[in-house]
Each structure stands twice: as C-alpha cells, then as structure tokens.
Design a protein around this motif. Structure first.
Motif, short mmCIF file in Angstrom:
data_model
loop_
_atom_site.label_atom_id
_atom_site.label_comp_id
_atom_site.label_asym_id
_atom_site.label_seq_id
_atom_site.Cartn_x
_atom_site.Cartn_y
_atom_site.Cartn_z
N SER A 190 -1.92 -8.64 -2.72
CA SER A 190 -0.82 -7.76 -3.11
C SER A 190 -0.28 -7.04 -1.87
O SER A 190 -0.98 -6.89 -0.87
CB SER A 190 -1.31 -6.73 -4.14
OG SER A 190 -2.34 -5.91 -3.59
N LEU A 202 3.36 -7.19 -11.79
CA LEU A 202 3.29 -8.59 -11.39
C LEU A 202 3.84 -9.46 -12.50
O LEU A 202 3.86 -9.08 -13.67
CB LEU A 202 1.86 -9.00 -11.03
CG LEU A 202 0.77 -8.93 -12.11
CD1 LEU A 202 0.76 -10.19 -12.99
CD2 LEU A 202 -0.60 -8.75 -11.48
N TRP A 231 4.38 -10.77 -6.94
CA TRP A 231 4.12 -9.34 -6.86
C TRP A 231 5.41 -8.55 -6.76
O TRP A 231 6.33 -8.90 -6.03
CB TRP A 231 3.29 -9.03 -5.61
CG TRP A 231 1.87 -9.50 -5.67
CD1 TRP A 231 1.33 -10.58 -5.02
CD2 TRP A 231 0.80 -8.89 -6.39
NE1 TRP A 231 -0.01 -10.68 -5.31
CE2 TRP A 231 -0.36 -9.66 -6.14
CE3 TRP A 231 0.71 -7.77 -7.21
CZ2 TRP A 231 -1.59 -9.34 -6.69
CZ3 TRP A 231 -0.52 -7.45 -7.76
CH2 TRP A 231 -1.66 -8.23 -7.50
N TRP A 269 -5.31 -5.82 -4.20
CA TRP A 269 -5.56 -6.80 -5.26
C TRP A 269 -5.36 -8.21 -4.73
O TRP A 269 -4.57 -8.43 -3.82
CB TRP A 269 -4.64 -6.55 -6.45
CG TRP A 269 -4.55 -5.13 -6.86
CD1 TRP A 269 -3.62 -4.21 -6.47
CD2 TRP A 269 -5.46 -4.43 -7.72
NE1 TRP A 269 -3.88 -2.99 -7.03
CE2 TRP A 269 -5.00 -3.09 -7.81
CE3 TRP A 269 -6.59 -4.80 -8.44
CZ2 TRP A 269 -5.66 -2.13 -8.57
CZ3 TRP A 269 -7.24 -3.84 -9.21
CH2 TRP A 269 -6.77 -2.53 -9.27
N SER A 289 3.46 -3.24 -5.63
CA SER A 289 2.14 -3.69 -6.14
C SER A 289 1.77 -3.07 -7.48
O SER A 289 0.62 -3.14 -7.90
CB SER A 289 1.03 -3.38 -5.13
OG SER A 289 1.29 -3.96 -3.87
N ASP A 338 0.05 -3.98 -1.20
CA ASP A 338 -0.74 -2.83 -0.78
C ASP A 338 -2.17 -3.20 -0.36
O ASP A 338 -2.99 -2.32 -0.07
CB ASP A 338 -0.79 -1.77 -1.88
CG ASP A 338 -1.49 -2.25 -3.15
OD1 ASP A 338 -2.00 -3.39 -3.16
OD2 ASP A 338 -1.51 -1.49 -4.15
#
Length: 212
Positions: A36, A89, A82, A41, A86, A38
C-alpha cells in the motif's frame, strides 16, 4: 590428485550457480506483496489472495474465503488497486458463474479504526441484468441499454484507477446476442464509504473497438 581437485572445484561452482539462480527466481508463493502507498499493508495474489498487515504478517482479509475468486479465466487473477491514501481498495475478481459466460466484478473495502470492512456493492450481484445496465440506470433512470442488457454472455465490471482518495473510475462492458456496449463510470465515496455515480461516459463504437 590434481584431476580430483579440479572436479571438486567444478562441482562447487555448479552448486553455487544453482543456489544463486534459486535465490534470484523465487517461487510465486515467495514473491513480495503489492504494498500500500503508506507501506502498512500488503496484497498477496495467487490461488488464495489475501491482505496482510506488514508489521505483524497477520491476514486481515482472506479474499478467497470472502469472494471465492477461484473461477477466474487463465491470466485474469484478482487485481487490487489502492486508493492514494491507503484507506480504500478495489478488488477486481471473477466469482463463480456459468461456464459458458464471462463474469467479472469489483469489491470495495475501507479502513475503519485500523480494520478493513467491505463496502456495499455498486451492483446487485443477484440480478440477471448486466452490471453496465444497472449502473446506467443508477446514474439516470432514463438510461437504457438494449445491447447485452439482460443475461449477457460477457458481463464485466472493473475498477480502472483512483483519481484521488475518494474517486474511482470503473469500466463496464456487456455483450449478448443483440450486440455489445461499454461505459466508464466515475464513483465518489463519502466518509462512511457510501458511493455515488457522478459521471458516465458511453464508449463510442471506435472507443469500444480500441478497448478490445
């Protein structure tokens, strides 16, 4: 003795080469997840797609269990897109469907209090009407599609991109004996994850041909 030493050197070199190749070509199960924006994930695809929390390696969404995307055509595995922040999704996937048809749809998820929750589907998955026709009617009750409207042979709905954290572009395509049609839809999400179609673009015959 010199000959024996040469053989040992050759065997050692071959072993090193094989080991090096094995490290450079990991199996699909060992591939790095799609991270992701950020970096918190990771999406792991394959036969049992899932979303994991990278700090703990915990599975937070088992897409195979929730969506059963096991009937995707070859080369059309589930695809995750994404949102830039984030927090959301989109998962493009192919759930179980009749063997003589092609059916793809999309599922949206949103992060709430560090927990991923599924959002309401943009279409009625139990309907025999094409996803394209359903979305067109949502955008404007006057919209009608005669081509591929009911019980289509090909019924595809896919997220194309996120233009910002709250806006997604979806592509819908439908084909039946009467013909084929397609359109692009712009979806807006509010803070609670409710979505609304704010724009629709019907593809012309030329645009549709370029899509194929």
């Amino acid at each position: 003795m010199k000959y024996f030493g040469t053989v040992l050197i050759l065997v050692a070199c071959a072993t090193t080469f094989v080991s090096s190749n094995a490290q450079e070509s990991p199996s699909p199960a060992e591939e790095q997840p799609s991270i992701s924006p950020d970096k918190k994930w990771g999406y792991i695809g394959g036969d049992t797609p899932k979303l994991v929390k990278l700090s703990t390696d915990e599975t937070v969404i088992d897409f195979f269990e929730q969506r059963n995307p096991g009937t995707a055509p070859a080369g059309q595995d589930p695809e995750l897109l994404w949102a830039p922040d984030s927090k959301r999704l989109a998962l493009n996937y192919s759930p179980p469907h009749a063997h003589h048809t092609t059916y793809e749809t999309v599922a949206f998820y949103q992060l709430r209090d560090d927990k991923w929750v599924a959002l309401h589907s943009p279409v009625d998955e139990a309907s025999d009407r094409a996803q394209l026709a359903q979305l067109a009617r949502q955008y404007s009750p006057k919209n009608t599609y005669q081509k591929g409207d009911s019980s289509p042979v090909r019924d595809n709905l896919k997220a194309r991109s996120w233009t910002d954290a709250n806006t997604a572009i979806l592509y819908a395509y439908s084909a039946a004996h009467e013909g084929e049609a397609a359109a692009l839809f712009t979806f807006k999400f509010d803070a609670k994850g409710n979505l609304k179609i704010v724009k629709m673009h019907r593809l012309s015959a030329k645009e549709l041909e370029e899509e194929q």
